[in-house]
Design a protein around this motif. Sequence first.
Motif, short mmCIF file in Angstrom:
data_model
loop_
_atom_site.label_atom_id
_atom_site.label_comp_id
_atom_site.label_asym_id
_atom_site.label_seq_id
_atom_site.Cartn_x
_atom_site.Cartn_y
_atom_site.Cartn_z
N TRP A 1 0.83 -1.21 0.00
CA TRP A 1 0.00 0.00 0.00
C TRP A 1 0.87 1.26 0.00
O TRP A 1 0.52 2.27 -0.62
N ALA A 2 1.98 1.22 0.72
CA ALA A 2 2.90 2.37 0.70
C ALA A 2 3.40 2.63 -0.71
O ALA A 2 3.51 3.78 -1.15
N LEU B 1 2.40 5.98 -3.05
CA LEU B 1 3.46 6.87 -3.52
C LEU B 1 3.47 6.99 -5.05
O LEU B 1 3.56 8.10 -5.59
N LEU B 2 3.34 5.86 -5.74
CA LEU B 2 3.54 5.85 -7.19
C LEU B 2 2.27 6.04 -7.99
O LEU B 2 2.32 6.47 -9.14
N ASP B 3 1.11 5.69 -7.42
CA ASP B 3 -0.15 5.82 -8.15
C ASP B 3 -1.25 6.22 -7.18
O ASP B 3 -2.14 5.45 -6.84
N LEU B 4 -1.19 7.48 -6.73
CA LEU B 4 -2.14 7.96 -5.71
C LEU B 4 -3.60 7.86 -6.15
O LEU B 4 -4.43 7.42 -5.36
N PRO B 5 -3.96 8.23 -7.39
CA PRO B 5 -5.37 8.09 -7.79
C PRO B 5 -5.88 6.66 -7.62
O PRO B 5 -7.01 6.43 -7.18
N ASN C 1 7.79 9.17 5.66
CA ASN C 1 7.89 7.78 6.13
C ASN C 1 8.14 6.80 4.99
O ASN C 1 8.36 5.62 5.23
N VAL C 2 8.05 7.30 3.75
CA VAL C 2 8.25 6.45 2.57
C VAL C 2 9.32 7.09 1.71
O VAL C 2 9.21 8.26 1.33
N GLU D 1 9.91 2.75 12.19
CA GLU D 1 9.65 2.01 10.96
C GLU D 1 9.43 2.96 9.79
O GLU D 1 8.61 3.88 9.87
N LYS D 2 10.17 2.75 8.72
CA LYS D 2 10.02 3.52 7.49
C LYS D 2 9.89 2.54 6.32
O LYS D 2 10.34 1.40 6.40
N TYR D 3 9.29 3.01 5.25
CA TYR D 3 9.16 2.19 4.04
C TYR D 3 10.18 2.67 3.02
O TYR D 3 10.27 3.85 2.70
N LEU D 4 10.96 1.71 2.51
CA LEU D 4 11.93 2.02 1.47
C LEU D 4 11.51 1.32 0.19
O LEU D 4 11.26 0.11 0.18
#
Length: 598
Positions: free
Chosen positions: A380-381, A385-389, A434-435, A485-488
Amino acid sequence: MVFRVGVRRNVRILLVGERGVGKTSLIMSLVSEEFPEDVPARAEMITIPADVTPEQVPTNIVDYSAVEQTNEMLTVEVQRAHVVCIVYSVEDEDSLDKVTTYWLPFLRDASSPEPHRPVVLVGNKVDLVDMSTSDSVLSIMEEFPEIESWVECSARTLKNISEMFYYAQKAVLHPTAPLYVMDQQDLTEACQKALIRIFKICDVDNDGLLNDIELNNFQRRCFDAPLQPKVLDEVKAVLRKNISDGVVGDSITLRGFLFLHCLFIQRGRNETTWAVLRKFGYTDNLEISKDFLRPPIRIPAGCTSELSHKGQQFLSTLFERYDKDRDGALSPAEVNNMFSICPAPLWGLMFVELYPQIPRVPIKLFLQGWITMQGFMSQWALVTLLDLPKALEYLAYLGYPISETENQLSAIQGEFSVTREKRLDLAKKQTSRNVYQCHVIGPRGSGKSMFCRSFIGDNLEDIHLSELEGNPQCTVNVVQVYGQEKYLILRDIDVRNVSEPLQPSEVQCDVACLVYDVTNPKSFEYSARIYLKYFADSKIPVLIVANKIDQEEVRQEYLLQPATFCSHHKLPPPQLFTSSGRIKRDIFMKLATMAAFP
């Protein structure tokens, strides 16, 4: 932001019928609240303000006169109208006959190729007779499903005048045709599909039943008020009386839920079902509104989108809800069940298909080949990030709580639903994000794709992507940055040679990872040239990775050796990496930390 899905801003009512049936008198009696002695051939268009109509919608009433208008003019009026009232005189049998022999066929032709306009049959002049035309009208309504309702009234005595226009409004705002099939006495397929989705969203414990708490939450969401215990008991009593499996224990079943809506429509309470449908985003054609699915949002340059605490909470609750066996992972059946209320799975069974034989030893993203909470939230992160719509759309499909004051933008991070501008992060040398996006760049054969793949598995044996054509463009996982916690997200940038220019979207990232192969003497030159061309003058942190260190290292054919190059350009020393054996994860933590503190 206020959402009023599917409700028209105005209603346009057209009155037609034979000469002398009282069309103009009905309009004038409604407006003046008394019968007019002098009636013109045709009334001017009347506009009734919203605050004096039962549905709080401004209404235009348009008269038709055969004396003043041609058939071509009438056709235009029919196409502009939202609903047509066909008026006949209850004392004139010929005017009623003309309803079926002329007026209804004419309206069908004039509406084509669009759907038929809803029709209200109006029998005027009931003050002159002692009988009703109900028997004749019922057979007409069975033959012409576009007839929404029928009313008998009197322009002279004002009987049922306001009711007539209320029914006309209702035919537009709460039409029957999309919901109910008259000859089958049942809900339409589209209506059933929409209500089944709503039932599943409201079934919070995912047991196939709506208990009292779930019913009250449903009632509050749709009607802004809880169900009184007495009313709730009466509803269940109606179900027990009419169908055998409408109530199980003390909870309402899906069949009972559908039966109630069927009953509402049969009793002329279409507005109840429409209120429910519109609260969940449905328009008059029973498709979910684009505005409901994708509320407008602009992401300024240098900003990104990520989930807020509220969005993460909704998704983690969703995961737990569909993890019926409580094993900490979603099986293929559980994933299918989750996305059954969506047009298609958001990412299909990608994880399950890619990892069919993962060992029983638990790893972070997968457990026996099934996606874990961490894998679910990571995906989901990535999508956010890449396709918000697309992320906003699927939050709506999955039942994110959308109201007249709030939509799914509250599931996105930041005061304005996006993160702080990157320029400010760089100035403060710290980011609140966070991402993080890490672009992994290297020559062909440097092992950058396997480097990306290793991010989601602890051992090379865990990775089963080689069977697929091509490489996954992105991999995502959770990393710890100073205990948080972070998303990479690692994005594998596919560049054939150094002379091939990188696009701006391939350069802009939170941290760049330049990979070279220690066994190939020409490999580092590529990374060095990429750095000098795109990153030396940028403020993007860069980490150089020396890959395949389990094999024999050779001297690089470049002006400076990698360690010297890094020292000269004030970069961290080359990080040693191999995807063979146990994978060292500290390199990913270092990338995330560099992104967090640019």
